[in-house]
Enzyme design. Sequence first.
Site, mmCIF file in Angstrom:
data_model
loop_
_atom_site.group_PDB
_atom_site.id
_atom_site.type_symbol
_atom_site.label_atom_id
_atom_site.label_comp_id
_atom_site.label_asym_id
_atom_site.label_seq_id
_atom_site.Cartn_x
_atom_site.Cartn_y
_atom_site.Cartn_z
ATOM 1 N N CYS A 12 30.318 34.057 51.824
ATOM 2 C CA CYS A 12 31.069 35.143 51.592
ATOM 3 C C CYS A 12 30.133 36.392 51.480
ATOM 4 O O CYS A 12 28.990 36.200 51.375
ATOM 5 C CB CYS A 12 32.163 34.807 50.465
ATOM 6 N N HIS A 76 28.063 34.653 40.239
ATOM 7 C CA HIS A 76 29.021 34.452 39.298
ATOM 8 C C HIS A 76 29.260 35.406 37.993
ATOM 9 O O HIS A 76 30.209 35.500 37.290
ATOM 10 C CB HIS A 76 28.864 33.130 38.469
ATOM 11 N N CYS A 98 28.755 39.528 41.879
ATOM 12 C CA CYS A 98 29.439 40.045 42.914
ATOM 13 C C CYS A 98 30.601 41.289 42.499
ATOM 14 O O CYS A 98 31.191 41.130 41.223
ATOM 15 C CB CYS A 98 30.483 38.895 43.361
ATOM 16 N N GLU A 128 31.632 31.515 36.030
ATOM 17 C CA GLU A 128 32.170 32.897 36.317
ATOM 18 C C GLU A 128 33.363 33.098 35.362
ATOM 19 O O GLU A 128 33.396 34.097 34.552
ATOM 20 C CB GLU A 128 32.748 32.836 37.738
ATOM 21 N N THR A 166 37.949 34.223 40.810
ATOM 22 C CA THR A 166 38.025 34.709 42.209
ATOM 23 C C THR A 166 38.083 33.710 43.212
ATOM 24 O O THR A 166 38.812 33.870 44.239
ATOM 25 C CB THR A 166 36.630 35.401 42.677
ATOM 26 N N CYS A 194 39.977 36.194 45.520
ATOM 27 C CA CYS A 194 39.144 36.797 46.149
ATOM 28 C C CYS A 194 39.681 36.684 47.743
ATOM 29 O O CYS A 194 40.118 35.566 47.949
ATOM 30 C CB CYS A 194 37.852 36.422 46.180
ATOM 31 N N SER A 223 32.566 24.504 43.401
ATOM 32 C CA SER A 223 34.236 24.710 43.161
ATOM 33 C C SER A 223 34.691 24.969 44.361
ATOM 34 O O SER A 223 35.927 24.454 44.633
ATOM 35 C CB SER A 223 34.383 25.237 41.724
ATOM 36 N N ASN A 224 34.444 26.010 44.992
ATOM 37 C CA ASN A 224 35.183 26.659 46.241
ATOM 38 C C ASN A 224 35.391 25.561 47.314
ATOM 39 O O ASN A 224 36.103 25.412 48.072
ATOM 40 C CB ASN A 224 34.831 28.168 46.556
ATOM 41 N N SER A 266 28.921 29.019 49.845
ATOM 42 C CA SER A 266 27.785 28.933 49.576
ATOM 43 C C SER A 266 26.996 27.979 50.561
ATOM 44 O O SER A 266 25.825 27.642 50.276
ATOM 45 C CB SER A 266 27.475 28.557 48.088
#
Length: 283
Positions: A12, A76, A98, A128, A166, A194, A223-224, A266
Amino acid sequence: MKVLKADSAGFCFGVRRAVEMVIEQTRSGKQPVYTFGPIIHNEQVVKDLESRGVRVLTDLDRLSEIHEGTLIIRSHGVSREEQRRMEESGLTVVDATCPFVKKLHRIAEEAGQNGRTLIIAGDPDHPEVRGIIGWASGRTAVVDSVESAEELELSENEEIVLAAQTTFHARKFENIVEILRKRGYDKFVMNTVCSATDERQTEARKLACQVDAMIVVGGRHSSNTRKLYEICKENCGNTYLIETLDDLDLKPFQSFLCVGITAGASTPNSIIEEVTDYVRTKL
Ligand code: F3S
């Protein structure tokens, strides 16, 4: 065999920016270059940066042993206290937080200043979220599910600001907003999920509904990536999570006619392309 790759797969904006900032510092910053924690949750990228001389600092107590160099805050972000300790260490601090996470730090500060309780929808153990809470100037709480929002102990007439990690699941956030609406609190909702995450999750869900199998490429500790895997698995039982091409076993894929590929925020493009090319040529 048809292979469909999600357009939104991979780095991202915030992760690309952070990785580029680290590379920039290896070229022109004060050496050695440290990142506070791995710059992203991807072992291959971290190893590549290590080969460029980047060291990972995991404990701020070690700052007293380091006398020169550059210390980079990852995307983060960190808490106010951690940032203060870094700045007082004498190292050059480069902030790669970010900008969308920075916005959450400001929301956290302002909530307390306005006498409101900050509620973050997110994983309480994620760096984060710990960082965001560390910028709050008033009362805070973290909820990670509809159930925890239902059980949240709030006093009558408590004024709240509700925001999200996010990378939080967009629909789950809407459900939590609904719960707090029903409980009748004076709330101020900031949808801080996000859009990169939202777009990636929406596209993954759509793709998973169309294909016979899904491959999700990303770090197991990201985690994403894990959330992306869950979304794909809900919509396509044959969903496989791999970190690199080495983890991919194509045996179960022989009977599939259409395979979808997506990747976490990532995951470097080189790994996504390697997996996509391999699946296209081998099946
Ligand atoms: Fe930033 Fe969104 Fe990525 S918050 S780090 S651009 S997932």
